[in-house]
Design an enzyme around this catalytic site. Structure first.
Site, PDB file in Angstrom:
ATOM      1  N   GLU A 169      46.345  39.973  68.871  1.00  0.00           N
ATOM      2  CA  GLU A 169      47.054  40.031  67.592  1.00  0.00           C
ATOM      3  C   GLU A 169      47.559  41.454  67.367  1.00  0.00           C
ATOM      4  O   GLU A 169      46.886  42.430  67.709  1.00  0.00           O
ATOM      5  CB  GLU A 169      46.086  39.650  66.469  1.00  0.00           C
ATOM      6  CG  GLU A 169      46.630  39.803  65.061  1.00  0.00           C
ATOM      7  CD  GLU A 169      45.546  39.659  63.989  1.00  0.00           C
ATOM      8  OE1 GLU A 169      45.889  39.263  62.873  1.00  0.00           O
ATOM      9  OE2 GLU A 169      44.366  39.954  64.280  1.00  0.00           O
TER      10      GLU A 169
ATOM     11  N   ASN B 225      52.640  37.461  60.242  1.00  0.00           N
ATOM     12  CA  ASN B 225      51.793  37.844  61.364  1.00  0.00           C
ATOM     13  C   ASN B 225      52.037  36.766  62.429  1.00  0.00           C
ATOM     14  O   ASN B 225      51.627  35.614  62.254  1.00  0.00           O
ATOM     15  CB  ASN B 225      50.326  37.878  60.924  1.00  0.00           C
ATOM     16  CG  ASN B 225      49.421  38.513  61.949  1.00  0.00           C
ATOM     17  OD1 ASN B 225      49.713  38.516  63.130  1.00  0.00           O
ATOM     18  ND2 ASN B 225      48.293  39.042  61.488  1.00  0.00           N
TER      19      ASN B 225
ATOM     20  N   LYS C  46      50.869  33.089  61.510  1.00  0.00           N
ATOM     21  CA  LYS C  46      49.494  32.955  61.026  1.00  0.00           C
ATOM     22  C   LYS C  46      49.425  32.295  59.657  1.00  0.00           C
ATOM     23  O   LYS C  46      50.090  32.729  58.707  1.00  0.00           O
ATOM     24  CB  LYS C  46      48.855  34.345  60.982  1.00  0.00           C
ATOM     25  CG  LYS C  46      47.374  34.386  60.626  1.00  0.00           C
ATOM     26  CD  LYS C  46      46.888  35.816  60.758  1.00  0.00           C
ATOM     27  CE  LYS C  46      45.425  35.986  60.455  1.00  0.00           C
ATOM     28  NZ  LYS C  46      45.002  37.407  60.614  1.00  0.00           N
TER      29      LYS C  46
ATOM     30  N   GLU D 121      46.085  42.047  54.363  1.00  0.00           N
ATOM     31  CA  GLU D 121      46.994  41.089  55.019  1.00  0.00           C
ATOM     32  C   GLU D 121      47.740  40.236  54.006  1.00  0.00           C
ATOM     33  O   GLU D 121      48.895  39.882  54.220  1.00  0.00           O
ATOM     34  CB  GLU D 121      46.219  40.208  56.002  1.00  0.00           C
ATOM     35  CG  GLU D 121      45.853  40.911  57.285  1.00  0.00           C
ATOM     36  CD  GLU D 121      45.519  39.949  58.392  1.00  0.00           C
ATOM     37  OE1 GLU D 121      46.324  39.042  58.677  1.00  0.00           O
ATOM     38  OE2 GLU D 121      44.426  40.105  58.971  1.00  0.00           O
TER      39      GLU D 121
ATOM     40  N   CYS E 216      43.631  35.214  64.885  1.00  0.00           N
ATOM     41  CA  CYS E 216      42.499  35.835  64.196  1.00  0.00           C
ATOM     42  C   CYS E 216      41.765  34.879  63.251  1.00  0.00           C
ATOM     43  O   CYS E 216      41.059  33.989  63.690  1.00  0.00           O
ATOM     44  CB  CYS E 216      42.959  37.101  63.484  1.00  0.00           C
ATOM     45  SG  CYS E 216      41.606  38.217  63.027  1.00  0.00           S
TER      46      CYS E 216
ATOM     47  N   ASN F 180      42.071  40.960  65.558  1.00  0.00           N
ATOM     48  CA  ASN F 180      41.692  42.337  65.236  1.00  0.00           C
ATOM     49  C   ASN F 180      40.641  42.204  64.133  1.00  0.00           C
ATOM     50  O   ASN F 180      40.998  42.091  62.954  1.00  0.00           O
ATOM     51  CB  ASN F 180      42.869  43.142  64.682  1.00  0.00           C
ATOM     52  CG  ASN F 180      43.923  43.529  65.702  1.00  0.00           C
ATOM     53  OD1 ASN F 180      44.614  44.525  65.548  1.00  0.00           O
ATOM     54  ND2 ASN F 180      44.104  42.734  66.738  1.00  0.00           N
TER      55      ASN F 180
END
Length: 313
Positions: A47, A110, A127, A146, A172, A197
């Site tokens: 990621e 993402n 994501k 995020e 993730c 991450n």
């Protein structure tokens, strides 16, 4: 006849704030070459593989924030990765921050892509399950913004055909949610690739944070077993600008067993010969969705247990 895909998980050590995309791409190319040297035809990167994990900071300057995103793929900076893939005849999964303008609106995701052995993008994912916060939190050494810097993905959980099988992607925090795997499992997915991450200390509760590596593997192993699929999890890890992120990248078989695992907190390539037919025994027996899965009864079960159903939209 079994369908084998020699697969690599290319874990990355930390990317400092001062490293350029060219620096990151050079590292990715080196690991791609190592994977190819071991006979791999697919390498799974992590990621946000092109930059440091920038959601750990409050970034108020929009131009600075924009600098972490890709507006095209491949770009001039990432083209060497695509060219090397085509030259070597190896495909790859790559995670990055994506910025697009749609109807005059700036949107941030993402994102990950799947590229085949010719250097052609054959799949894209954004994501869905964003962790962290939309506003800075007091008392934290590092933020997890995020929700401020990305919006939930709008592509669902698509699968695509490649490498002799049905391929899916996640990123993730998606790995913690059973729906991630089940939606792809219902589409007959053979392999789910995901980069992560994951910082230690993200919940702020020591009892929970101490289990970070355990929970990382637990979620991927359960998703693999319950959906009869391979799962390839690739970390960016180590001490990145003072924030320590977990490693232990893994390749998990449809049995739920870990067949390969990294042991460093640096750039490291692990490999496994993945039989895409290994999930068939589970699809035909324990997890035969057609004969055992009963979604028509799930609402009745909820009703009888007295659970509160969400309001209809």
């Amino acid at each position: 006849m079994s369908r084998y895909v020699m697969t690599a998980s290319a874990q990355m050590g930390p990317i400092s704030k001062s490293e350029t995309r060219a620096d990151a791409v050079k590292r990715l190319v080196e690991m791609m070459r190592e994977a190819k040297g071991r006979g791999c035809e697919l390498v799974v990167f992590t990621e946000l593989a092109l930059t440091t994990f920038f959601p750990r900071w409050v970034i108020e300057d929009e131009a600075e924030l924009d600098s972490y995103y890709e507006t095209e793929m491949p770009s001039a900076a990432t083209l060497p990765l695509f060219e090397e893939a085509s030259k070597l005849g190896i495909g790859f999964y790559l995670g990055y921050a994506e910025l697009v303008i749609e109807n005059g609106v700036k949107r941030r995701y993402n994102t990950s892509i799947l590229v085949d052995q010719t250097g052609t993008i054959i799949g894209k994912y954004r994501k869905v399950h964003l962790p962290g916060h939309s506003e800075p939190q007091e008392g934290r050494a590092f933020q997890h913004l995020e929700k401020a810097y990305f919006e939930p993905g709008d592509l669902g959980f698509p699968v695509c055909r490649g490498f002799g099988g049905v391929m899916g992607m996640a990123i993730c925090n998606d790995r913690r949610w059973p729906e991630t795997y089940r939606v792809m499992g219902l589409q007959g997915v053979d392999m789910v690739m995901l980069g992560y991450n994951t910082p230690f200390g993200h919940t702020g509760k020591h009892e929970t944070d101490a289990l970070t590596n355990f929970h990382n593997h637990l979620s991927m192993q359960a998703g693999a077993y319950q959906n009869a699929t391979w799962v390839v999890g690739t970390a960016k890890c180590g001490d990145e600008e003072g924030s320590v992120m977990g490693g232990q990248s893994v390749i998990v078989a449809p049995s739920g067993e870990i067949v390969a695992q990294s042991y460093t907190m640096e750039d490291e390539v692990i490999t496994a010969k993945c039989d895409l037919d290994a999930g068939n025994i589970y699809r035909e027996t324990v997890f035969n969705f057609e004969i055992h899965r009963r979604p028509e009864h799930y609402g009745l079960i909820v009703e009888r247990t007295g659970a509160v159903l969400p309001a209809a939209e």
